[in-house]
Design a protein around this motif. Structure first.
Motif, mmCIF file in Angstrom:
data_model
loop_
_atom_site.group_PDB
_atom_site.id
_atom_site.type_symbol
_atom_site.label_atom_id
_atom_site.label_comp_id
_atom_site.label_asym_id
_atom_site.label_seq_id
_atom_site.Cartn_x
_atom_site.Cartn_y
_atom_site.Cartn_z
ATOM 1 N N PRO A 1 0.859 -1.178 0.099
ATOM 2 C CA PRO A 1 0.271 0.023 0.078
ATOM 3 C C PRO A 1 0.762 1.464 -0.073
ATOM 4 O O PRO A 1 2.012 1.100 0.306
ATOM 5 C CB PRO A 1 -0.829 0.185 1.299
ATOM 6 N N ALA A 2 0.228 2.464 -0.382
ATOM 7 C CA ALA A 2 1.008 3.595 -0.410
ATOM 8 C C ALA A 2 1.390 4.103 0.801
ATOM 9 O O ALA A 2 0.573 3.552 1.959
ATOM 10 C CB ALA A 2 0.102 4.810 -1.225
ATOM 11 N N GLY A 3 2.371 4.756 1.025
ATOM 12 C CA GLY A 3 2.844 5.225 2.244
ATOM 13 C C GLY A 3 3.806 4.205 3.216
ATOM 14 O O GLY A 3 4.076 4.556 4.309
#
Length: 96
Positions: free
Chosen positions: A94-96
């Motif tokens: 996932p992003a982040g």
């Protein structure tokens, strides 16, 4: 552990049994292989000295809550690769 390998062995074996119980509860009463349990414990450890495994602290300090959460969330996969065999696994990050 603070008191050396004697304390560390007790903590590691206790966490291993707890992870087996949680795994079995979520996977139809089958138990995880020892390689999965070791991988979850190692990959959820907190680095305490140099980044990554080192001769002073190994993988770092066990982080039981993180290891338990990984098993509960089924954030793992298992598989086997034979001699001269190649397999691909897709991992969504996932992003982040």
């Amino acid at each position: 552990g603070e008191d050396g390998t004697s304390g560390a062995a007790a903590l590691a074996s206790g966490l291993s049994v707890l992870l087996q119980q949680i795994y079995a509860a979520g996977m139809g009463n089958t138990y995880a292989g020892s390689s999965l349990v070791r991988a979850v414990i190692a990959n959820s450890a907190d680095d305490i000295y140099a980044p990554g495994p080192d001769y002073t602290s190994g993988f770092g300090k066990m982080y039981a809550a993180e290891a338990i959460q990984k098993v509960m969330d089924k954030r793992f996969f298992t598989g086997e690769v034979g001699y001269f065999e190649e397999k691909n696994f897709i991992i969504d990050v996932p992003a982040g």
